[in-house]
Write an enzyme that holds these catalytic residues in place. Structure first.
Site, PDB file in Angstrom:
ATOM      1  N   GLY A   1      32.913  40.427  41.602  1.00 36.49           N
ATOM      2  CA  GLY A   1      31.520  40.200  41.983  1.00 36.49           C
ATOM      3  C   GLY A   1      31.358  39.219  43.137  1.00 36.49           C
TER       4      GLY A   1
ATOM      5  N   LYS B   1      41.034  41.282  32.956  1.00 40.64           N
ATOM      6  CA  LYS B   1      41.921  41.406  34.126  1.00 40.64           C
ATOM      7  C   LYS B   1      43.384  41.429  33.674  1.00 40.64           C
ATOM      8  CE  LYS B   1      38.682  38.847  36.971  1.00 40.64           C
ATOM      9  NZ  LYS B   1      37.831  40.016  37.232  1.00 40.64           N
TER      10      LYS B   1
HETATM   11  P1  ADP Z   1      34.942  38.902  38.563  1.00 40.36           P
HETATM   12  O1  ADP Z   1      33.497  38.920  38.901  1.00 40.36           O
HETATM   13  O2  ADP Z   1      35.821  38.797  39.750  1.00 40.36           O
HETATM   14  O3  ADP Z   1      35.355  39.971  37.619  1.00 40.36           O
HETATM   15  P2  ADP Z   1      35.044  36.985  36.350  1.00 40.36           P
HETATM   16  O4  ADP Z   1      34.067  35.864  36.333  1.00 40.36           O
HETATM   17  O5  ADP Z   1      34.832  38.098  35.409  1.00 40.36           O
HETATM   18  O6  ADP Z   1      35.182  37.482  37.859  1.00 40.36           O
HETATM   19  O7  ADP Z   1      36.514  36.397  36.084  1.00 40.36           O
HETATM   20  C1  ADP Z   1      37.032  35.335  36.892  1.00 40.36           C
HETATM   21  C2  ADP Z   1      36.818  33.997  36.199  1.00 40.36           C
HETATM   22  O8  ADP Z   1      37.723  33.867  35.097  1.00 40.36           O
HETATM   23  C3  ADP Z   1      37.126  32.750  37.023  1.00 40.36           C
HETATM   24  O9  ADP Z   1      36.036  32.371  37.819  1.00 40.36           O
HETATM   25  C4  ADP Z   1      37.426  31.704  35.942  1.00 40.36           C
HETATM   26  O10 ADP Z   1      36.284  30.910  35.717  1.00 40.36           O
HETATM   27  C5  ADP Z   1      37.676  32.499  34.688  1.00 40.36           C
HETATM   28  N1  ADP Z   1      38.909  32.196  33.969  1.00 40.36           N
HETATM   29  C6  ADP Z   1      38.967  32.154  32.623  1.00 40.36           C
HETATM   30  N2  ADP Z   1      40.209  31.912  32.206  1.00 40.36           N
HETATM   31  C7  ADP Z   1      40.987  31.809  33.302  1.00 40.36           C
HETATM   32  C8  ADP Z   1      42.382  31.582  33.488  1.00 40.36           C
HETATM   33  N3  ADP Z   1      43.217  31.411  32.451  1.00 40.36           N
HETATM   34  N4  ADP Z   1      42.862  31.532  34.756  1.00 40.36           N
HETATM   35  C9  ADP Z   1      42.022  31.721  35.803  1.00 40.36           C
HETATM   36  N5  ADP Z   1      40.681  31.934  35.677  1.00 40.36           N
HETATM   37  C10 ADP Z   1      40.157  31.989  34.441  1.00 40.36           C
HETATM   38 MG    MG Z   2      34.434  40.316  35.584  1.00 40.25          MG
END
Ligand code: ADP
Ligand code: MG
Length: 312
Positions: free
Chosen positions: A18, A276
């Protein structure tokens, strides 16, 4: 580039998060979204010299905004989520395609065909996820009471957000078409927002009120079209253990086994990093190839193995 090299190009799938469009703290105007998109798309344009490219993208903020817009208006009939997902495939597909077109031109590459494809993704109507809304969409709110009333809301690392049901992707309906386009050197933008969720009804499909996780849909697509590198681009440099704590530690690589252990140990929450990791693991398990989780800024470096977290 000679013909032989072209024939050997590997397929790279980039799943854009996003924040490729709307950054933390931004209002998310169209101007901001176009400006932000230039960062990943410039790198993808360069990478297209060496790889066949598939781009997928999220739609969490955009689909949530469409819901807010329609909640604010009673003059026209409400649209179900599947239609709103289709709308975001159109709006974001257009933005990616036009940005990519100008970036390719800037590089002097004038003949790369690009296509954005409205994509259906089949889900199982008996998926237990239909009983448990879990996918965050729309804006995040500091206080729970500020989130839209009358809908399920969950706390996420980004704040309180509205959640919707999110069944698992079973298969990408247009996988053969996508493969054919890739074989003909098209850059393909598809499975936007995780794809339009549909269930099978005999030989026909019918849409369902849900949003599929774009990382899981991308992994399914990667598996079904035989992708060589699966890259997930988001707003952190990679995957960390003890994320957000004083002993946080970013990882350069993880084996499948380690990823599974860290997942069970709770390092990757379900609304954000969890899907992810699951997506990356699923791809590596099925293909034996590599998946990389990295930041939007470091897509090219991560393809070269110089940034992000690699799962193999
Ligand atoms: P996107 O919109 O790219 O799918 P998300 O918000 O769903 O992004 O996922 C990315 C987020 O995951 C990061 O901003 C971070 O806050 C969070 N996060 C949670 N756990 C972890 C982790 N173990 N390592 C890295 N990021 C993490
Ligand atoms: Mg996401």
């Amino acid at each position: 580039m000679n013909k032989k090299k072209k024939a050997q190009k590997q397929i790279l799938l980039v799943a854009l998060g996003g924040n490729a469009l709307i950054r933390k703290g931004e209002e998310g105007t169209v101007e901001q979204q176009f400006k932000n998109l230039a960062v990943p798309i410039r790198q993808i344009a360069m990478l297209s010299l060496d790889y066949k490219i598939i781009i997928t993208h999220g739609n969490g903020p955009q689909v949530g905004n469409l819901l807010l817009q329609q909640d604010a208006c009673d003059e026209v009939p409400k649209l179900p989520l599947e239609i709103l997902v289709a709308q975001t495939q159109g709006q974001i597909g257009y933005m990616i395609e036009s940005t990519l077109d100008s970036q390719l031109m800037d590089l002097g590459i004038h003949f790369t065909p690009i296509v954005s494809l409205i994509s259906y993704v089949v889900v199982d109507e008996n998926d237990p996820a239909f009983c448990d809304p879990s996918k965050p969409i729309g804006p995040s709110y500091k206080r729970k009471k500020d989130a839209p009333a009358g809908y399920p809301v969950k706390k996420t690392p980004k704040g309180y957000r509205r959640v919707v049901v999110s069944p698992k992707p079973a298969t990408i309906v247009e996988k053969r078409e996508i493969k054919q386009l890739i074989d003909q050197n098209f850059i393909v933008i598809c499975c936007g927002g995780g794809g339009i969720p549909v269930i099978r009804e005999g030989r026909a499909f019918s849409g369902v009120d849900a949003v599929i996780d774009k990382d899981l849909a991308s992994a399914k697509l990667a598996e079904e079209v035989g992708v060589d590198i699966f890259l997930i681009a988001t707003d952190v440099p990679g995957v960390a253990l003890n994320y957000g704590k004083s002993d946080q530690q970013f990882l350069n690589t993880m084996t499948l086994q380690q990823a599974g252990q860290y997942l069970s140990a709770g390092h990757f929450p379900s609304g954000s990093m969890g899907p992810k990791i699951e997506a990356a693991m699923q791809f590596v398990r099925h293909s034996g190839k590599r998946a990389v989780i990295t930041s939007i800024e470091e897509i090219a470096a991560a393809v070269d193995g110089k940034a992000g977290t690699e799962i193999r």
